[in-house]
Motif scaffolding. Sequence first.
Motif, PDB file in Angstrom:
ATOM      1  N   ALA A 122       0.828  -1.205   0.000  1.00 27.25           N
ATOM      2  CA  ALA A 122       0.000   0.000   0.000  1.00 27.25           C
ATOM      3  C   ALA A 122       0.864   1.257   0.000  1.00 27.25           C
ATOM      4  CB  ALA A 122      -0.931  -0.003   1.214  1.00 27.25           C
ATOM      5  N   ARG A 123       2.007   1.203   0.655  1.00 26.23           N
ATOM      6  CA  ARG A 123       2.916   2.358   0.665  1.00 26.23           C
ATOM      7  C   ARG A 123       3.492   2.617  -0.724  1.00 26.23           C
ATOM      8  NH1 ARG A 123       8.035   3.635   0.476  1.00 26.23           N
ATOM      9  NH2 ARG A 123       8.718   1.459   0.258  1.00 26.23           N
ATOM     10  N   VAL A 124       3.905   1.557  -1.396  1.00 26.05           N
ATOM     11  CA  VAL A 124       4.586   1.695  -2.689  1.00 26.05           C
ATOM     12  C   VAL A 124       3.614   2.076  -3.800  1.00 26.05           C
ATOM     13  CG1 VAL A 124       5.770   0.355  -4.486  1.00 26.05           C
ATOM     14  CG2 VAL A 124       6.496   0.165  -2.100  1.00 26.05           C
ATOM     15  N   LEU A 125       2.387   1.577  -3.750  1.00 26.97           N
ATOM     16  CA  LEU A 125       1.422   1.842  -4.809  1.00 26.97           C
ATOM     17  C   LEU A 125       0.881   3.271  -4.731  1.00 26.97           C
ATOM     18  CD1 LEU A 125      -0.684  -1.444  -4.879  1.00 26.97           C
ATOM     19  CD2 LEU A 125       0.678  -0.526  -6.772  1.00 26.97           C
ATOM     20  N   ALA A 126       0.762   3.895  -5.891  1.00 23.06           N
ATOM     21  CA  ALA A 126       0.102   5.191  -5.969  1.00 23.06           C
ATOM     22  C   ALA A 126      -1.404   5.003  -5.783  1.00 23.06           C
ATOM     23  CB  ALA A 126       0.387   5.832  -7.330  1.00 23.06           C
ATOM     24  N   PRO A 127      -2.124   6.023  -5.320  1.00 22.93           N
ATOM     25  CA  PRO A 127      -3.586   5.909  -5.243  1.00 22.93           C
ATOM     26  C   PRO A 127      -4.160   5.501  -6.600  1.00 22.93           C
ATOM     27  CG  PRO A 127      -2.847   7.871  -4.094  1.00 22.93           C
ATOM     28  CD  PRO A 127      -1.634   7.309  -4.795  1.00 22.93           C
ATOM     29  N   GLY A 128      -5.039   4.519  -6.584  1.00 21.93           N
ATOM     30  CA  GLY A 128      -5.585   3.987  -7.821  1.00 21.93           C
ATOM     31  C   GLY A 128      -4.742   2.885  -8.425  1.00 21.93           C
ATOM     32  N   GLY A 129      -3.580   2.628  -7.832  1.00 21.85           N
ATOM     33  CA  GLY A 129      -2.724   1.545  -8.318  1.00 21.85           C
ATOM     34  C   GLY A 129      -3.351   0.195  -8.069  1.00 21.85           C
ATOM     35  N   ARG A 130      -2.923  -0.771  -8.842  1.00 18.02           N
ATOM     36  CA  ARG A 130      -3.545  -2.097  -8.782  1.00 18.02           C
ATOM     37  C   ARG A 130      -2.599  -3.150  -8.208  1.00 18.02           C
ATOM     38  NH1 ARG A 130      -7.832  -4.157 -12.923  1.00 18.02           N
ATOM     39  NH2 ARG A 130      -8.885  -2.691 -11.533  1.00 18.02           N
ATOM     40  N   TYR A 131      -3.165  -4.003  -7.372  1.00 11.76           N
ATOM     41  CA  TYR A 131      -2.450  -5.160  -6.820  1.00 11.76           C
ATOM     42  C   TYR A 131      -3.170  -6.431  -7.250  1.00 11.76           C
ATOM     43  CZ  TYR A 131      -1.049  -8.683  -3.369  1.00 11.76           C
ATOM     44  OH  TYR A 131      -0.624  -9.839  -2.756  1.00 11.76           O
ATOM     45  N   VAL A 132      -2.432  -7.394  -7.777  1.00  9.12           N
ATOM     46  CA  VAL A 132      -2.987  -8.696  -8.135  1.00  9.12           C
ATOM     47  C   VAL A 132      -2.208  -9.776  -7.393  1.00  9.12           C
ATOM     48  CG1 VAL A 132      -3.468 -10.347  -9.972  1.00  9.12           C
ATOM     49  CG2 VAL A 132      -3.742  -7.898 -10.395  1.00  9.12           C
ATOM     50  N   CYS A 133      -2.945 -10.676  -6.785  1.00  6.97           N
ATOM     51  CA  CYS A 133      -2.365 -11.770  -6.005  1.00  6.97           C
ATOM     52  C   CYS A 133      -2.919 -13.095  -6.512  1.00  6.97           C
ATOM     53  CB  CYS A 133      -2.724 -11.590  -4.526  1.00  6.97           C
ATOM     54  SG  CYS A 133      -2.343 -12.988  -3.448  1.00  6.97           S
ATOM     55  N   ILE A 134      -2.043 -14.023  -6.816  1.00  7.09           N
ATOM     56  CA  ILE A 134      -2.449 -15.421  -7.000  1.00  7.09           C
ATOM     57  C   ILE A 134      -1.769 -16.212  -5.891  1.00  7.09           C
ATOM     58  CG2 ILE A 134      -2.315 -17.472  -8.442  1.00  7.09           C
ATOM     59  CD1 ILE A 134      -2.692 -15.808 -10.881  1.00  7.09           C
ATOM     60  N   THR A 135      -2.560 -16.990  -5.175  1.00  2.00           N
ATOM     61  CA  THR A 135      -2.007 -17.681  -4.014  1.00  2.00           C
ATOM     62  C   THR A 135      -2.804 -18.928  -3.670  1.00  2.00           C
ATOM     63  OG1 THR A 135      -1.302 -17.368  -1.706  1.00  2.00           O
ATOM     64  CG2 THR A 135      -3.406 -16.404  -2.328  1.00  2.00           C
ATOM     65  N   GLY A 136      -2.151 -19.854  -3.038  1.00  7.08           N
ATOM     66  CA  GLY A 136      -2.826 -20.950  -2.372  1.00  7.08           C
ATOM     67  C   GLY A 136      -3.135 -20.526  -0.951  1.00  7.08           C
ATOM     68  N   CYS A 137      -4.300 -20.890  -0.443  1.00  5.69           N
ATOM     69  CA  CYS A 137      -4.666 -20.535   0.925  1.00  5.69           C
ATOM     70  C   CYS A 137      -5.519 -21.652   1.513  1.00  5.69           C
ATOM     71  CB  CYS A 137      -5.410 -19.204   0.981  1.00  5.69           C
ATOM     72  SG  CYS A 137      -6.867 -19.124  -0.077  1.00  5.69           S
ATOM     73  N   SER A 138      -5.482 -21.758   2.816  1.00  3.87           N
ATOM     74  CA  SER A 138      -6.210 -22.837   3.476  1.00  3.87           C
ATOM     75  C   SER A 138      -7.652 -22.437   3.731  1.00  3.87           C
ATOM     76  CB  SER A 138      -5.530 -23.213   4.799  1.00  3.87           C
ATOM     77  OG  SER A 138      -5.478 -22.104   5.674  1.00  3.87           O
TER      78      SER A 138
END
Length: 286
Positions: free
Chosen positions: A182-198
């Motif tokens: 969240a610190r590194v991303l500019a407002p409106g920036g996008r984060y995409v996560c692919i992950t395995g989770c329990s």
Amino acid sequence: MNTTPATTEVLRTDHRRTVTATWDTRRLDSTDLLPGGAGGLHHHHCGTGPYDPAVLEAPAPDRSRRIVNELHRLESSQADLLLDHLGPLPADARAVDAGSGLGGTAFMAHQRWGCSVDGVTISEYQADFANRQAAERGVADRVRFHFRTMLDTGFATGSRQALWTNESTMYVDLDEAFTEFARVLAPGGRYVCITGCSDDVTGGRSRAVSRIDSHYTCNIHPRSAYFTALAAHGLVPITVTDLTARTIPYWELRLRSSLATGIEPAFLTAYGEGSFHYLLIVADRI
């Protein structure tokens, strides 16, 4: 100027040192590492989509190679799916691959949009290998890899328009990671996560999930932990897709390949019993 932090800072915990030792030993001569597929790309994640059953019917001398190539195609398909949800990005965008491995997805992002990409990994071997690949591809001025932790990337606040993690968040504390993202991303920036989770109900008591955790020296998070941490750090989910059914064929094919390591039955059991999920999460920085 070399801005790489000292090794003692990047690897300041026992867990980081253990994880790094694992990945540093998985070099290109390792039996469990897929060789580069089309375009010489290398991945450290699994694949999605149906496989071509014809590869299993190939003559014996050629069957192993064709299965490996098909596994790699599924891995690249997974990376393409991630990028489909990340962009489109303008050529002047700056992106981060947090847990970049040998650089496959970062090169694909640059090839697709021309954007600059900075990858971070706590494996010095991976960073050196990927930077050599960038030089050989003639893109070292636009695609760079750093020996750093994703919890402290060193990038300026609000300086990036996109960031992704591809099967790497199970190695870190989610609150710490999402604070940094969240610190590194500019407002409106996008984060995409692919992950395995329990699974929140059954994952904690699943032997198969525990086996995966132990095999990869990671800490698989419950599904709900992702959404709690995202909300706490101003990352608002806009798309959540369960990819479990799409990834099962990859593990079924890998089980029948020369690259099987013995962990494949644990994945198939965990997915089959519902104790483990494979998710794609897209979130925007508010």
